[in-house]
Design an enzyme around this catalytic site. Sequence first.
Site, PDB file in Angstrom:
ATOM      1  N   LYS A  44       0.823  -1.206   0.000  1.00  0.00           N
ATOM      2  CA  LYS A  44       0.000   0.000   0.000  1.00  0.00           C
ATOM      3  C   LYS A  44       0.861   1.261   0.000  1.00  0.00           C
ATOM      4  CE  LYS A  44      -3.826  -2.101   2.595  1.00  0.00           C
ATOM      5  NZ  LYS A  44      -4.714  -1.952   3.762  1.00  0.00           N
ATOM      6  N   LYS A 103       2.300   2.631   2.459  1.00  0.00           N
ATOM      7  CA  LYS A 103       2.111   3.535   3.591  1.00  0.00           C
ATOM      8  C   LYS A 103       2.657   2.919   4.881  1.00  0.00           C
ATOM      9  CE  LYS A 103      -2.859   2.408   4.167  1.00  0.00           C
ATOM     10  NZ  LYS A 103      -4.229   2.922   4.038  1.00  0.00           N
TER      11      LYS A 103
HETATM   12  N1  C2G Z   1     -13.846   3.903   6.367  1.00  0.00           N
HETATM   13  C1  C2G Z   1     -15.123   4.466   6.479  1.00  0.00           C
HETATM   14  N2  C2G Z   1     -15.250   5.822   6.677  1.00  0.00           N
HETATM   15  C2  C2G Z   1     -14.155   6.610   6.780  1.00  0.00           C
HETATM   16  C3  C2G Z   1     -12.878   6.050   6.682  1.00  0.00           C
HETATM   17  C4  C2G Z   1     -12.732   4.671   6.478  1.00  0.00           C
HETATM   18  O1  C2G Z   1     -16.146   3.762   6.376  1.00  0.00           O
HETATM   19  N3  C2G Z   1     -14.336   7.933   6.954  1.00  0.00           N
HETATM   20  C5  C2G Z   1     -13.713   2.445   6.135  1.00  0.00           C
HETATM   21  C6  C2G Z   1     -13.008   2.102   4.827  1.00  0.00           C
HETATM   22  O2  C2G Z   1     -13.873   2.235   3.727  1.00  0.00           O
HETATM   23  C7  C2G Z   1     -12.577   0.653   5.091  1.00  0.00           C
HETATM   24  C8  C2G Z   1     -12.317   0.652   6.601  1.00  0.00           C
HETATM   25  O3  C2G Z   1     -12.932   1.829   7.132  1.00  0.00           O
HETATM   26  O4  C2G Z   1     -13.632  -0.264   4.814  1.00  0.00           O
HETATM   27  C9  C2G Z   1     -10.836   0.656   6.912  1.00  0.00           C
HETATM   28  O5  C2G Z   1     -10.264   1.741   6.224  1.00  0.00           O
HETATM   29  P1  C2G Z   1      -8.701   1.733   5.877  1.00  0.00           P
HETATM   30  O6  C2G Z   1      -7.932   1.419   7.081  1.00  0.00           O
HETATM   31  O7  C2G Z   1      -8.377   2.992   5.129  1.00  0.00           O
HETATM   32  O8  C2G Z   1      -8.625   0.476   4.903  1.00  0.00           O
HETATM   33  P2  C2G Z   1      -7.634   0.269   3.712  1.00  0.00           P
HETATM   34  O9  C2G Z   1      -6.232   0.667   4.109  1.00  0.00           O
HETATM   35  O10 C2G Z   1      -8.214   0.863   2.470  1.00  0.00           O
HETATM   36  O11 C2G Z   1      -7.600  -1.324   3.618  1.00  0.00           O
HETATM   37  O12 C2G Z   1      -7.753  -5.503   1.377  1.00  0.00           O
HETATM   38  C10 C2G Z   1      -8.393  -4.283   1.578  1.00  0.00           C
HETATM   39  C11 C2G Z   1      -7.813  -3.410   2.550  1.00  0.00           C
HETATM   40  O13 C2G Z   1      -6.793  -3.810   3.336  1.00  0.00           O
HETATM   41  C12 C2G Z   1      -8.432  -2.082   2.789  1.00  0.00           C
END
Ligand code: C2G
Length: 126
Positions: A45, A47
């Site tokens: 990712k 990050k």
């Molecule tokens: N999320 C949300 N509202 C926000 C921020 C995040 O509903 N304001 C949700 C995202 O859509 C996701 C979850 O919280 O379903 C976790 O977000 P992230 O940690 O940013 O997930 P990500 O790094 O995109 O990982 O294999 C798929 C992944 O690992 C997704």
Amino acid sequence: MVKVITYGTFDTFHYGHFFLLERAKALGTHLSVCISTDEFNLREKGKSAKLNFVDRLRIIKNINFVDEVYAEKSWDQKIEDVVKLNINVFAIGEDWAGKFDFLKKYCDVVYLPRTKDVSSTLIRGY
Ligand code: C2G
């Protein structure tokens, strides 16, 4: 039992993540959360999480409606997880809309609306 699974980094954990997990759980009766490892975040990712994997796992496994936590170590583990854990519903935020439709062969796939006006980037300020 209706088993739901979701995946994410959850860094820095905030109410948008909590509401996502709450709505994911409401799709069934048992919720598994796969938390991205620090290595996976960095390698795939691009990050570096502010909270390390162990701390993110500690927070999520102590949410009383979360039933199980696992490590997300690769993009490719989802089919195996869904089959092995007998998952009925895969749920994730709508920022991933369409991306995991290949799982529809194995379970229901639900893209949930994101919580507006909150993100880790906004909270951290970078
Ligand atoms: N999320 C949300 N509202 C926000 C921020 C995040 O509903 N304001 C949700 C995202 O859509 C996701 C979850 O919280 O379903 C976790 O977000 P992230 O940690 O940013 O997930 P990500 O790094 O995109 O990982 O294999 C798929 C992944 O690992 C997704």
